[in-house]
Design a protein around this motif. Structure first.
Motif, PDB file in Angstrom:
ATOM      1  N   ILE A 200       0.857  -1.178   0.000  1.00  0.00           N
ATOM      2  CA  ILE A 200       0.000   0.000   0.000  1.00  0.00           C
ATOM      3  C   ILE A 200       0.900   1.237   0.000  1.00  0.00           C
ATOM      4  O   ILE A 200       1.699   1.444   0.926  1.00  0.00           O
ATOM      5  N   THR A 201       0.774   2.046  -1.033  1.00  0.00           N
ATOM      6  CA  THR A 201       1.639   3.223  -1.146  1.00  0.00           C
ATOM      7  C   THR A 201       0.847   4.527  -1.133  1.00  0.00           C
ATOM      8  O   THR A 201       1.438   5.611  -1.125  1.00  0.00           O
ATOM      9  N   ASN A 202      -0.466   4.422  -1.113  1.00  0.00           N
ATOM     10  CA  ASN A 202      -1.304   5.621  -1.100  1.00  0.00           C
ATOM     11  C   ASN A 202      -1.165   6.327   0.251  1.00  0.00           C
ATOM     12  O   ASN A 202      -1.551   5.783   1.294  1.00  0.00           O
ATOM     13  N   GLU A 203      -0.629   7.533   0.241  1.00  0.00           N
ATOM     14  CA  GLU A 203      -0.362   8.252   1.484  1.00  0.00           C
ATOM     15  C   GLU A 203      -1.633   8.659   2.219  1.00  0.00           C
ATOM     16  O   GLU A 203      -1.602   8.945   3.419  1.00  0.00           O
ATOM     17  N   GLN A 204      -2.751   8.693   1.520  1.00  0.00           N
ATOM     18  CA  GLN A 204      -4.012   9.013   2.189  1.00  0.00           C
ATOM     19  C   GLN A 204      -4.583   7.799   2.915  1.00  0.00           C
ATOM     20  O   GLN A 204      -5.274   7.932   3.934  1.00  0.00           O
ATOM     21  N   VAL A 205      -4.276   6.602   2.420  1.00  0.00           N
ATOM     22  CA  VAL A 205      -4.799   5.372   3.018  1.00  0.00           C
ATOM     23  C   VAL A 205      -3.964   4.915   4.206  1.00  0.00           C
ATOM     24  O   VAL A 205      -4.502   4.424   5.212  1.00  0.00           O
ATOM     25  N   LEU A 206      -2.654   5.075   4.131  1.00  0.00           N
ATOM     26  CA  LEU A 206      -1.743   4.518   5.139  1.00  0.00           C
ATOM     27  C   LEU A 206      -2.058   4.952   6.574  1.00  0.00           C
ATOM     28  O   LEU A 206      -2.054   4.112   7.488  1.00  0.00           O
ATOM     29  N   PRO A 207      -2.350   6.225   6.854  1.00  0.00           N
ATOM     30  CA  PRO A 207      -2.659   6.608   8.238  1.00  0.00           C
ATOM     31  C   PRO A 207      -3.907   5.908   8.785  1.00  0.00           C
ATOM     32  O   PRO A 207      -3.957   5.563   9.974  1.00  0.00           O
TER      33      PRO A 207
END
Length: 363
Positions: A200-207
């Motif tokens: 997973i590389t989506n910075e909006q999803v990771l948090p």
């Protein structure tokens, strides 16, 4: 005899007559035979989270996300196991039926879910609901979901991230008694863009994934900690070699020197043995025929639920002769009980006695 007391919070009942003989053979009325399961290989220092990849598609995005979650959970210091629905042989299951699944299915799919302290379910949304293969799989998994904390990661190629599928499976899980944890849900839209080389590389999803993982661990830990505290107490009294009276939630209690506690791979006790003169009591009074004379060499019993054609059954639910008959328990009849742990007990059932206050079967 002076004794200390502890309430053993595990779902089990004592079947009087599982006696530890001097020959180390467990016998009931000189004829009971117990087959012991293999000793646990897993060191339960942390809670365990099972991650289900909920689709039968090979090399699916759900599987990639599930593997990512396993890595994430392990990085947080907890045990994580992957349950991949794509590997289920549904053709074989159709032959056996919902309540008589083969041992291979139990070992690879049902037991990891039953033994987990919490679950993550990753699944795609199909036609406004969750994947059909996942629903079919859950029908075959008769393991208890009651009060087990569950997080979910619905995924989709569209912009809503599988929300309709999440709503549908939430209804199913709550019907099964699961504790669906809202803050442990992360919807991932446009899944093809969120994944790069299986990560997973989506910075909006990771948090949000980070929050979901920490939240589910927080919900799983109390269950693990309660079991750990019980195990620590059992180890203390076993090591001390003192006379101890342990109350069982069948309504009976066992007074003697605890000598052995066998656990499954999650650390849950599955078999207990007392050494030396032991007696079985109800409300502080020794049950006739269950005192030091009968149990001069000790007493032992499996712990846990018994496997039946309708799924695992807690023996504390056996309150009538009709309930006994459903398990094949008939006075004077040779019978066999197979516990969830793998322990098998065969012998002649000699006596039935029910507790007056709880109505539970004691003997």
């Amino acid at each position: 005899m002076k004794s200390t007391g502890v309430k053993l919070f595990a779902v089990f009942m004592v079947l009087i007559g599982f006696i530890a003989q001097s020959s180390a053979q467990v016998a009931c009325n000189q004829a009971m035979r117990v087959k012991r399961a293999a000793k646990p290989s897993h060191d339960p220092n942390q809670p365990t989270i099972a991650v289900i990849s909920g689709t039968d598609r090979a090399d699916s995005n759900s599987l990639k996300v599930a593997k990512f979650l396993v890595q994430k959970l392990q990085s947080e210091g907890v045990n994580a196991v992957l349950v991949d629905v794509e590997k289920v042989n549904f053709t074989a299951l159709k032959k056996t039926g919902y309540f008589n699944t083969p041992n291979s299915f139990k070992k690879n799919f049902e037991n990891p879910i039953a033994n987990a302290d919490g679950l993550f379910i990753v699944f795609p949304e199909y036609d406004g609901t969750y994947a059909g293969a996942l629903g079919h799989f859950l029908n075959y998994v008769r393991s208890p979901f009651a009060s087990k904390p569950v997080g979910m990661v619905p995924i989709s190629a569209g912009m809503l991230g599988g929300q309709k599928g999440a709503e549908a499976i939430t209804t199913t899980l709550r019907h099964r008694g699961a504790d669906v944890v809202g803050n442990a849900q992360v919807n991932i839209p446009h899944i093809d863009k969120a994944l790069t080389d299986g990560q997973i590389t989506n910075e909006q999803v990771l948090p949000f994934l980070d929050r979901a993982v920490k939240t589910l661990i927080a919900h799983a830990k109390p269950k693990y900690d309660n079991a750990r505290q019980m195990n620590e107490y059992l180890d203390i009294i076993k090591g001390a070699g003192i006379q101890t009276e342990i109350s069982l939630n069948s309504g009976a209690s066992v007074a003697g020197k605890l000598a052995e506690v066998t656990r499954d791979k999650t650390g849950k006790p599955v078999y207990v043995r007392w050494a030396g003169a032991t007696e079985i009591r109800v409300a502080g009074v020794t049950i006739p025929g269950q005192g030091h004379g009968q149990h001069a060499s000790g007493f032992s019993s499996p712990i846990g639920k018994v496997k039946t054609s309708n799924g695992p059954v807690a023996l504390t639910s056996i309150k009538t002769m009709e309930d006994m008959a459903s398990l094949g328990l008939e006075v004077g009849k040779e019978t066999k009980l197979v516990f969830d742990s793998g322990i098998e007990v065969t012998g002649t059932f000699m006596l039935a006695q029910f507790a007056g206050d709880t109505g539970n079967l004691l003997v």
